[in-house]
Design a protein around this motif. Sequence first.
Motif, PDB file in Angstrom:
ATOM      1  N   GLY A 116      24.225  66.654  77.019  1.00 48.77           N
ATOM      2  CA  GLY A 116      23.372  66.439  75.767  1.00 48.77           C
ATOM      3  C   GLY A 116      24.194  66.801  74.737  1.00 48.77           C
ATOM      4  O   GLY A 116      24.872  67.092  74.934  1.00 48.77           O
ATOM      5  N   GLU A 117      23.447  66.607  73.697  1.00 53.74           N
ATOM      6  CA  GLU A 117      23.913  67.306  72.565  1.00 53.74           C
ATOM      7  C   GLU A 117      22.732  68.130  71.949  1.00 53.74           C
ATOM      8  O   GLU A 117      21.637  68.033  72.085  1.00 53.74           O
ATOM      9  N   ILE A 118      22.794  69.919  71.360  1.00 53.82           N
ATOM     10  CA  ILE A 118      22.826  70.767  71.411  1.00 53.82           C
ATOM     11  C   ILE A 118      23.354  71.267  69.267  1.00 53.82           C
ATOM     12  O   ILE A 118      24.123  71.356  69.371  1.00 53.82           O
ATOM     13  N   ARG A 119      22.601  72.076  68.777  1.00 47.26           N
ATOM     14  CA  ARG A 119      22.211  72.811  67.269  1.00 47.26           C
ATOM     15  C   ARG A 119      23.245  73.715  67.495  1.00 47.26           C
ATOM     16  O   ARG A 119      21.593  74.617  67.991  1.00 47.26           O
ATOM     17  N   VAL A 120      23.582  73.852  67.482  1.00 46.40           N
ATOM     18  CA  VAL A 120      24.721  75.382  67.339  1.00 46.40           C
ATOM     19  C   VAL A 120      24.838  76.585  65.995  1.00 46.40           C
ATOM     20  O   VAL A 120      25.999  75.715  66.183  1.00 46.40           O
ATOM     21  N   GLY A 121      23.730  76.758  66.075  1.00 42.91           N
ATOM     22  CA  GLY A 121      24.209  77.529  64.847  1.00 42.91           C
ATOM     23  C   GLY A 121      25.313  76.845  63.575  1.00 42.91           C
ATOM     24  O   GLY A 121      24.954  75.357  63.082  1.00 42.91           O
ATOM     25  N   LEU A 131      17.973  79.039  76.267  1.00 41.15           N
ATOM     26  CA  LEU A 131      17.053  78.402  75.488  1.00 41.15           C
ATOM     27  C   LEU A 131      17.236  77.154  74.912  1.00 41.15           C
ATOM     28  O   LEU A 131      16.101  76.753  75.195  1.00 41.15           O
ATOM     29  N   ASP A 132      17.861  76.337  75.447  1.00 37.72           N
ATOM     30  CA  ASP A 132      17.496  74.974  75.924  1.00 37.72           C
ATOM     31  C   ASP A 132      17.577  74.207  77.594  1.00 37.72           C
ATOM     32  O   ASP A 132      18.077  75.307  78.705  1.00 37.72           O
ATOM     33  N   PRO A 133      16.204  74.213  77.854  1.00 34.51           N
ATOM     34  CA  PRO A 133      15.925  73.449  78.667  1.00 34.51           C
ATOM     35  C   PRO A 133      16.707  72.538  80.013  1.00 34.51           C
ATOM     36  O   PRO A 133      17.066  72.835  81.142  1.00 34.51           O
ATOM     37  N   ARG A 134      17.847  72.123  79.359  1.00 35.62           N
ATOM     38  CA  ARG A 134      19.114  71.155  80.178  1.00 35.62           C
ATOM     39  C   ARG A 134      20.044  72.284  80.704  1.00 35.62           C
ATOM     40  O   ARG A 134      20.712  71.919  81.721  1.00 35.62           O
ATOM     41  N   PHE A 135      20.074  73.269  80.313  1.00 35.49           N
ATOM     42  CA  PHE A 135      20.774  73.790  80.776  1.00 35.49           C
ATOM     43  C   PHE A 135      20.241  74.979  81.510  1.00 35.49           C
ATOM     44  O   PHE A 135      19.713  76.137  80.880  1.00 35.49           O
ATOM     45  N   THR A 136      20.899  75.463  82.466  1.00 36.19           N
ATOM     46  CA  THR A 136      20.077  76.622  83.860  1.00 36.19           C
ATOM     47  C   THR A 136      21.668  77.773  84.220  1.00 36.19           C
ATOM     48  O   THR A 136      22.160  76.917  84.298  1.00 36.19           O
ATOM     49  N   LEU A 137      21.015  78.420  83.627  1.00 37.77           N
ATOM     50  CA  LEU A 137      21.463  79.694  84.041  1.00 37.77           C
ATOM     51  C   LEU A 137      22.067  80.039  86.474  1.00 37.77           C
ATOM     52  O   LEU A 137      20.687  80.293  86.200  1.00 37.77           O
ATOM     53  N   ARG A 170      23.464  93.655  78.734  1.00 37.95           N
ATOM     54  CA  ARG A 170      23.881  92.808  77.903  1.00 37.95           C
ATOM     55  C   ARG A 170      23.279  91.382  78.634  1.00 37.95           C
ATOM     56  O   ARG A 170      22.569  90.174  77.824  1.00 37.95           O
ATOM     57  N   ALA A 171      24.132  91.203  80.052  1.00 45.54           N
ATOM     58  CA  ALA A 171      23.712  90.106  80.360  1.00 45.54           C
ATOM     59  C   ALA A 171      23.150  89.742  81.079  1.00 45.54           C
ATOM     60  O   ALA A 171      22.160  88.695  81.314  1.00 45.54           O
ATOM     61  N   GLU A 172      21.592  90.907  81.167  1.00 41.04           N
ATOM     62  CA  GLU A 172      20.607  90.953  82.076  1.00 41.04           C
ATOM     63  C   GLU A 172      19.711  90.542  80.865  1.00 41.04           C
ATOM     64  O   GLU A 172      18.713  89.779  80.729  1.00 41.04           O
ATOM     65  N   ARG A 173      20.146  90.590  79.592  1.00 43.85           N
ATOM     66  CA  ARG A 173      19.514  90.228  78.230  1.00 43.85           C
ATOM     67  C   ARG A 173      19.385  88.966  78.324  1.00 43.85           C
ATOM     68  O   ARG A 173      18.841  88.739  78.071  1.00 43.85           O
ATOM     69  N   HIS A 174      20.776  88.164  78.489  1.00 43.74           N
ATOM     70  CA  HIS A 174      20.950  86.949  78.807  1.00 43.74           C
ATOM     71  C   HIS A 174      20.009  86.283  80.167  1.00 43.74           C
ATOM     72  O   HIS A 174      19.514  85.029  79.783  1.00 43.74           O
ATOM     73  N   VAL A 175      19.808  87.109  80.995  1.00 41.08           N
ATOM     74  CA  VAL A 175      18.664  86.376  81.850  1.00 41.08           C
ATOM     75  C   VAL A 175      17.320  86.557  81.577  1.00 41.08           C
ATOM     76  O   VAL A 175      16.314  84.828  82.045  1.00 41.08           O
ATOM     77  N   ARG A 176      16.644  87.315  81.094  1.00 31.19           N
ATOM     78  CA  ARG A 176      15.097  87.796  80.207  1.00 31.19           C
ATOM     79  C   ARG A 176      15.444  85.970  79.573  1.00 31.19           C
ATOM     80  O   ARG A 176      14.296  85.798  79.318  1.00 31.19           O
ATOM     81  N   LEU A 177      16.216  85.751  78.321  1.00 32.07           N
ATOM     82  CA  LEU A 177      15.810  84.515  77.149  1.00 32.07           C
ATOM     83  C   LEU A 177      16.124  83.784  78.064  1.00 32.07           C
ATOM     84  O   LEU A 177      15.312  83.128  77.844  1.00 32.07           O
ATOM     85  N   SER A 178      17.126  83.265  79.322  1.00 37.39           N
ATOM     86  CA  SER A 178      17.132  81.642  80.024  1.00 37.39           C
ATOM     87  C   SER A 178      15.850  82.056  80.619  1.00 37.39           C
ATOM     88  O   SER A 178      14.862  80.983  81.580  1.00 37.39           O
ATOM     89  N   ARG A 179      15.731  83.071  81.099  1.00 37.05           N
ATOM     90  CA  ARG A 179      13.938  82.640  81.970  1.00 37.05           C
ATOM     91  C   ARG A 179      12.475  82.765  81.081  1.00 37.05           C
ATOM     92  O   ARG A 179      11.403  81.856  81.136  1.00 37.05           O
ATOM     93  N   TYR A 204      31.693  89.965  80.842  1.00 40.49           N
ATOM     94  CA  TYR A 204      31.162  89.479  82.152  1.00 40.49           C
ATOM     95  C   TYR A 204      31.127  87.440  81.958  1.00 40.49           C
ATOM     96  O   TYR A 204      32.452  87.363  80.775  1.00 40.49           O
ATOM     97  N   CYS A 205      30.612  86.412  83.060  1.00 42.57           N
ATOM     98  CA  CYS A 205      30.559  84.856  82.533  1.00 42.57           C
ATOM     99  C   CYS A 205      29.483  84.949  82.979  1.00 42.57           C
ATOM    100  O   CYS A 205      29.401  85.010  84.503  1.00 42.57           O
ATOM    101  N   LEU A 206      28.930  83.873  81.985  1.00 48.23           N
ATOM    102  CA  LEU A 206      27.905  83.082  82.781  1.00 48.23           C
ATOM    103  C   LEU A 206      27.857  81.820  83.631  1.00 48.23           C
ATOM    104  O   LEU A 206      28.825  81.134  82.770  1.00 48.23           O
ATOM    105  N   LEU A 207      27.423  81.819  84.433  1.00 46.86           N
ATOM    106  CA  LEU A 207      28.092  80.175  84.852  1.00 46.86           C
ATOM    107  C   LEU A 207      26.707  79.724  85.208  1.00 46.86           C
ATOM    108  O   LEU A 207      25.101  80.184  85.215  1.00 46.86           O
ATOM    109  N   PHE A 208      26.616  78.566  83.751  1.00 47.79           N
ATOM    110  CA  PHE A 208      25.557  77.987  83.527  1.00 47.79           C
ATOM    111  C   PHE A 208      25.593  76.312  84.276  1.00 47.79           C
ATOM    112  O   PHE A 208      26.709  75.621  84.260  1.00 47.79           O
ATOM    113  N   ARG A 209      24.876  75.493  84.962  1.00 47.01           N
ATOM    114  CA  ARG A 209      24.506  74.167  85.240  1.00 47.01           C
ATOM    115  C   ARG A 209      23.599  73.607  84.104  1.00 47.01           C
ATOM    116  O   ARG A 209      22.775  73.548  84.034  1.00 47.01           O
ATOM    117  N   ASN A 210      24.398  72.537  83.904  1.00 48.28           N
ATOM    118  CA  ASN A 210      23.510  71.743  82.688  1.00 48.28           C
ATOM    119  C   ASN A 210      23.784  70.016  83.131  1.00 48.28           C
ATOM    120  O   ASN A 210      24.445  69.224  83.450  1.00 48.28           O
TER     121      ASN A 210
END
Length: 146
Positions: free
Chosen positions: A15-20, A70-76, A46-55, A6-12
């Motif tokens: 900004g700067e995000i701390r990524v692990g 999880l970052d509000p600047r990114f919209t799935l 697994r892709a549906e998990r990403h949708v739930r997490l984004s919401r 799968y490929c997730l497409l984000f509009r964002n």
Amino acid sequence: MDKGVYCLLFRNRPGEIRVGSLGSVPFAGGWHCYVGSALGSGGLARAERHVRLSRERDRSPRWHVDYLLLDPRFTLSAIVSAPTSRGVECDLARLISECPVPGFGCSDCRCRSHLFWRPENPTEEVTAAFRALGLACRYQNYQERE
């Protein structure tokens, strides 16, 4: 559930995000494409998990992509997916490899990245990459396409 890729497409917004373990990562505004594998026991769920997490945005991040979800600047915006039993995640990432975010989402392979930036909506480019691999992809829209 089908296994696949799968490929997730984000509009964002920028900004700067701390990524692990990657630390603080700057992100240009526009669009980002994240390539993921769904060959595990849950398959394309697994892709549906990403949708739930984004919401819901109520969990701690586990994988690099979770920090974006999880970052509000990114919209799935959408998910492009295809059932397959072949391990084509890295092949797909190579087909859309322009403008990578170095080290993102590729700790278990030799790819430079599995996340890529685009100034414009990359849906047509991503679906063409799926077709180039002989995959019949499915497009799920989660936001208004622009």
